[in-house]
Design an enzyme around this catalytic site. Structure first.
Site, PDB file in Angstrom:
ATOM      1  N   ASP A  37      43.038  88.264 -13.232  1.00  0.00           N
ATOM      2  CA  ASP A  37      42.291  87.927 -14.452  1.00  0.00           C
ATOM      3  C   ASP A  37      40.838  88.359 -14.276  1.00  0.00           C
ATOM      4  O   ASP A  37      39.905  87.581 -14.458  1.00  0.00           O
ATOM      5  CB  ASP A  37      42.382  86.415 -14.709  1.00  0.00           C
ATOM      6  CG  ASP A  37      42.085  86.061 -16.166  1.00  0.00           C
ATOM      7  OD1 ASP A  37      42.066  86.979 -17.006  1.00  0.00           O
ATOM      8  OD2 ASP A  37      41.867  84.881 -16.457  1.00  0.00           O
ATOM      9  N   GLN A  59      37.368  72.922 -18.721  1.00  0.00           N
ATOM     10  CA  GLN A  59      35.923  73.158 -18.765  1.00  0.00           C
ATOM     11  C   GLN A  59      35.328  72.795 -17.411  1.00  0.00           C
ATOM     12  O   GLN A  59      35.933  72.077 -16.616  1.00  0.00           O
ATOM     13  CB  GLN A  59      35.261  72.391 -19.895  1.00  0.00           C
ATOM     14  CG  GLN A  59      35.275  70.888 -19.799  1.00  0.00           C
ATOM     15  CD  GLN A  59      34.700  70.248 -21.074  1.00  0.00           C
ATOM     16  OE1 GLN A  59      34.859  70.775 -22.178  1.00  0.00           O
ATOM     17  NE2 GLN A  59      34.039  69.113 -20.926  1.00  0.00           N
ATOM     18  N   LYS A 109      36.046  71.501 -12.126  1.00  0.00           N
ATOM     19  CA  LYS A 109      36.869  72.013 -13.220  1.00  0.00           C
ATOM     20  C   LYS A 109      37.806  70.904 -13.692  1.00  0.00           C
ATOM     21  O   LYS A 109      38.544  70.325 -12.887  1.00  0.00           O
ATOM     22  CB  LYS A 109      37.679  73.235 -12.760  1.00  0.00           C
ATOM     23  CG  LYS A 109      38.424  73.945 -13.873  1.00  0.00           C
ATOM     24  CD  LYS A 109      39.005  75.268 -13.388  1.00  0.00           C
ATOM     25  CE  LYS A 109      39.644  76.047 -14.521  1.00  0.00           C
ATOM     26  NZ  LYS A 109      40.155  77.370 -14.079  1.00  0.00           N
TER      27      LYS A 109
END
Length: 520
Positions: free
Chosen positions: A282, A132, A147
């Protein structure tokens, strides 16, 4: 206890969503199909199989969600309806407690939060299956994003991966298509990607490399890494301010040229793939924003660099030749490239493979992206690949996934975008730079430091080589002479034995004749 209850929980979820029936039906044997019908009695299993599989993976947790996301890119392994449904999987994971996040940051960086940050926002701005993100401000005033890896992830991942390996072994053993689908290799591939994502230093290094590669392109922004505060479990980077690319109304209201944004996305993708061989793998909308800052207005902002694809020079050259032959509708050359690369057996007939590729690709030319489904094209190509025993290349799986992401993004931004005509000039220019004089000059410049080091040593190396060659020649000549002498001695022995044998026979005949004449 987890190792005991986790398999039982997975079994309950499988029964709840009818995955047992899907497995038994896939075995393609009457007795198993009958058993599947018996087991499904009394259960409401009206939803399509792909939807039930997606829901089951969501209930099993973030690791299985990640696995489903990765599996959705392997359209060579799955039916189209299942692959399309798995592509809908999203990370919907609640954040872990703020005090736990703060504790993890302090432990990783070895200092209290107050010594590192002027301000640290305890409420996460984003939460996913692996980590998160919190916003913070450094003491020098720089705004950053922090992060934080979820606690205990490694143990959870290793437990679930062990179960996946067991399930893959069962699939390979009992399913008729098990060996062809290579389930254990798929799990091993997932294992690699997942463990790469668990190392945030690796992700930071990926971001730094991508930032260098994109510098000067003026189309995409990549956050700068704050290396003094990066560890395997915590990563601190420049905070990026932009609008999520999915919020089209906000972008249009701000005056962003959406059609240019679509073209820029194609350019960024092909630049990363063919120029650099290092691409963001991604690229779903959650990882892409658009800058509204006047200095960088309309540029892409890339986020989340845990999954990066790489290609070798051989891969890039081969793919570029395939794309260019495809753009020129030279299907024979596409077929020849497949055979030359060893992707299909050398005994494959070029004309048959050429005809099969033409059948798939020809209907999609000169059509806007809204009328094209790369997923369907890839699926039909994979069907052909099975017919001609094409070997699926592992290094291209991420490229396929990213190409599908680019298609989806382009479809959202500009449905009238012609993907082929946008990409064709870029690839032709790239190929010209690779095989032309400019490409030769660039390669010479890259190799110049090595040549400069070797050049002063060249006379000595030539002399040593000649000395070794002369020594080898003298040894070979001496060996040949010794062998010749040995052969000569052997021949001499054979000759003398033969002469003695002949003389003995002549002497015996003479003695017999003299005896017959009564002279002896």
């Amino acid at each position: 206890m987890r190792s005991l209850f986790r398999p039982a929980y997975i079994g309950l979820i499988a029964l709840r969503f009818g995955l047992d029936g899907l497995l038994l039906h896939s075995l393609r044997r009457p007795r198993w199909s009958l058993l599947a019908r018996v087991l499904s009695t009394g259960r409401r299993l009206h939803a399509p199989r792909g939807e039930r599989l997606r829901q089951a993976l969501e209930h099993l947790g973030p690791i299985f969600v990640k696995f489903g996301q990765m599996l959705s890119t392997r359209r060579d392994l799955l039916p189209p309806d299942v692959a399309d449904e798995l592509a809908k999987l999203q990370d919907r994971v609640p954040p872990f407690p703020s005090d736990e996040s703060a504790r993890l940051v302090e432990k990783a960086l070895g200092k209290p939060l107050s010594a590192i940050f002027k301000h640290f926002d305890t409420d996460p701005i984003a939460s996913a299956s692996i980590a998160q993100v919190h916003f913070a401000v450094l003491h020098d005033g720089r705004e950053v994003a922090v992060k934080v890896l979820r606690p205990g992830m490694l143990n959870v991942i290793d437990d679930d991966l062990a179960l996946m390996r067991t399930l893959a072994g069962w699939v390979e053993r009992f399913w008729s298509d098990g060996k062809r689908l290579k389930p254990r290799e798929v799990v091993a591939e997932f294992d690699k990607y997942l463990h790469d994502e668990l190392d945030l230093v690796r992700e930071a290094a990926n971001a730094a490399q991508l930032r260098r590669n994109m510098d000067g392109l003026d189309l995409v922004l990549v956050p700068e890494m704050i290396w003094d505060h990066c560890t395997p479990t915590v990563m601190v980077m420049e905070r990026m301010k932009g609008v999520p690319i999915s919020q089209m109304s906000r972008l249009r209201a701000a005056g962003v040229d959406i059609k240019k944004l679509a073209r820029d996305g194609v350019t960024i993708f092909f630049t990363q793939v063919f120029r650099d061989g290092f691409f963001h793998a991604d690229m779903h909308p959650g990882n892409i924003q658009v800058s509204l800052d006047p200095a960088t207005f309309g540029r892409y902002i890339a986020l989340d660099f845990g999954i990066i694809g790489t290609l070798t020079e051989v891969d890039k050259d081969y793919l570029a030749q395939n794309f260019i032959a495809f753009f020129h509708r030279d299907y024979k050359r596409v077929a020849e490239l497949h055979i030359e690369s060893g992707w299909v057996p050398a005994t494959t007939r070029v004309d048959e493979l050429e005809g099969a590729i033409r059948t798939v690709c020809e209907p999609y030319f000169d059509r806007p992206i809204k009328e094209i489904s790369l997923g369907q094209v890839l699926m039909r190509l994979f069907q052909i690949s099975r017919r001609f025993n094409v070997e699926i290349q592992p290094q291209l799986v991420l490229l396929q996934k990213t190409l599908l992401n680019v298609e989806g993004l382009g479809r959202e931004l500009d449905p009238d975008l012609d993907l082929w005509s946008t990409a064709k000039p870029f690839l032709e220019k790239w190929m010209h730079e690779q095989v032309g004089l400019r490409g030769l000059w660039q390669r010479l410049k890259r190799e110049a430091p090595r040549y400069a080091k070797m050049l002063p040593e060249l006379p000595r190396l030539v002399h040593q080589n000649l000395e070794h060659s002369n020594a080898d020649l003298r040894r070979d000549l001496a060996a040949m002479l010794a062998e010749q002498r040995q052969t000569n001695r052997l021949l001499s022995s054979i000759v003398w034995v033969g002469v003695g044998f002949v003389l003995g026979l002549l002497t015996a005949q003479l003695l017999l004749r003299l005896h017959g004449l009564g002279l002896l």
